[in-house]
Design an enzyme around this catalytic site. Structure first.
Site, PDB file in Angstrom:
ATOM      1  N   ASN A 112      -7.199  -2.885  13.777  1.00 25.52           N
ATOM      2  CA  ASN A 112      -8.861  -3.273  14.411  1.00 25.52           C
ATOM      3  C   ASN A 112      -8.861  -4.778  13.084  1.00 25.52           C
ATOM      4  OD1 ASN A 112      -7.264  -2.317  11.527  1.00 25.52           O
ATOM      5  ND2 ASN A 112      -9.103  -0.088  11.662  1.00 25.52           N
ATOM      6  N   HIS A 138      -7.105  -4.706  10.780  1.00 23.12           N
ATOM      7  CA  HIS A 138      -7.048  -4.995   8.659  1.00 23.12           C
ATOM      8  C   HIS A 138      -5.659  -5.554   8.432  1.00 23.12           C
ATOM      9  CE1 HIS A 138      -4.165  -0.637   9.606  1.00 23.12           C
ATOM     10  NE2 HIS A 138      -3.961  -1.329   9.393  1.00 23.12           N
ATOM     11  N   ASP A 181       1.301  -1.577  -0.107  1.00 24.59           N
ATOM     12  CA  ASP A 181      -0.424  -0.258  -0.440  1.00 24.59           C
ATOM     13  C   ASP A 181       1.091   1.293   0.364  1.00 24.59           C
ATOM     14  OD1 ASP A 181       1.109  -0.043   2.595  1.00 24.59           O
ATOM     15  OD2 ASP A 181      -0.824  -0.977   3.449  1.00 24.59           O
ATOM     16  N   GLU A 201      -9.787  -2.486   5.893  1.00 15.71           N
ATOM     17  CA  GLU A 201      -9.950  -1.478   7.062  1.00 15.71           C
ATOM     18  C   GLU A 201     -11.567  -3.044   7.277  1.00 15.71           C
ATOM     19  OE1 GLU A 201      -8.518   0.113   9.312  1.00 15.71           O
ATOM     20  OE2 GLU A 201      -7.919   1.868   8.537  1.00 15.71           O
TER      21      GLU A 201
HETATM   22  P1  PGA Z   1       1.973  -1.622  12.394  1.00 15.69           P
HETATM   23  O1  PGA Z   1       1.324  -1.624  11.384  1.00 15.69           O
HETATM   24  O2  PGA Z   1       3.110  -2.480  12.299  1.00 15.69           O
HETATM   25  O3  PGA Z   1       2.894  -0.444  12.965  1.00 15.69           O
HETATM   26  O4  PGA Z   1       1.785  -2.045  13.914  1.00 15.69           O
HETATM   27  C1  PGA Z   1       0.578  -2.366  10.959  1.00 15.69           C
HETATM   28  C2  PGA Z   1      -1.275  -2.587  10.288  1.00 15.69           C
HETATM   29  O5  PGA Z   1      -1.266  -1.203  10.882  1.00 15.69           O
HETATM   30  O6  PGA Z   1      -1.178  -3.060   9.483  1.00 15.69           O
END
Ligand code: PGA
Length: 239
Positions: free
Chosen positions: A133, A135, A67, A140
């Site tokens: 959450n 995702h 992304d 999302e």
């Molecule tokens: P993080 O993000 O590794 O910074 O916890 C993971 C994500 O949001 O997919």
């Protein structure tokens, strides 16, 4: 789903790097799907160290990142292209033209990214983090399991969570270009990393929850080849 339990994020990085390097040793021209965020940084550090010690070469490896923030150029310090160059690509022998991150500024036809992945033969191993959450990528809660790469809205909780990287929360983009859930599911193998107590609820859904778009990560229960690396804190809500 194979679950590997480790002590902490550092150990997750060691194990994940080993799995990625095995994939490259088996197929030096493999296609890797890569992720940003804080979780995979230790993995990238171990890949760099092993490259420096001549244990692995990336010279024929192809990569596709999950992304990118909409509106950010790759030269923006908070763009995911900038992250990948700084945290991995600039320190290994990968050809920069073999690395792909969705464009955050040319977003007219995002699904072209899926076509590029298909033309490259598909993703052999997709590295994933997970949001609090549930995702994966920036898909999302509520995202269709049939989604391909597209422009997506970030939830207030994700914007808040990512504000730590920006000078203020108002500067966090509210949209991103993300591989879809179908794109991710088309990968031949998936390696998800989850570390830290704030991921415990998402991990519980990932492993034992009902398969539902309410927790996008649960789609991975239906993939035939998923490895999940979790540390003690992230696994604390598992039965
Ligand atoms: P993080 O993000 O590794 O910074 O916890 C993971 C994500 O949001 O997919």
């Amino acid at each position: 789903m194979k679950i590997i339990k480790v002590k902490n994020n550092e150990e997750a990085g060691v194990v994940a790097a080993q799995i990625i390097e095995q994939k490259i040793q088996t197929n030096p021209q493999c296609v890797l799907g890569l992720a940003t965020g804080s979780t995979p940084i230790s993995t990238y550090q171990h890949l760099i160290k092993d490259y420096q010690n001549q244990k692995v070469s990336f010279k024929d490896v192809i990569t596709y990142n999950l992304d990118e923030y909409q509106g950010l150029l790759g030269t923006h310090p908070e763009s995911y292209r900038y992250f990948m160059n700084g945290k991995l690509f600039n320190h290994i022998d990968i050809k920069i033209e073999n690395t792909h991150v969705p464009s955050g500024t040319d977003t007219k036809n995002p699904a072209v990214y899926d076509e590029l992945i298909q033309q490259a033969g598909g993703i052999d191993l997709q590295l994933l983090g997970i949001g609090v959450n549930g995702h994966i990528g920036f898909n999302e809660p509520g995202t269709s399991f049939d989604s391909l790469t597209s422009v997506v809205d970030l939830t207030p909780s994700t914007i808040q969570m990512n504000a730590r990287f920006f000078a203020s929360v108002d500067l966090v983009p509210t949209k991103a270009v993300s591989m879809g859930l179908k794109t991710i599911m088309q990968s031949k193998q998936i390696l998800l990393l989850a570390t830290g107590a704030n991921k415990a609820e998402a991990v519980a859904h990932l492993v034992n929850g009902e398969v539902s778009p309410a927790w996008p990560c649960t789609i991975l229960q239906t993939h035939p080849d998923v490895i999940v690396i979790i540390d003690q804190e992230a696994g604390s809500m598992l039965k």
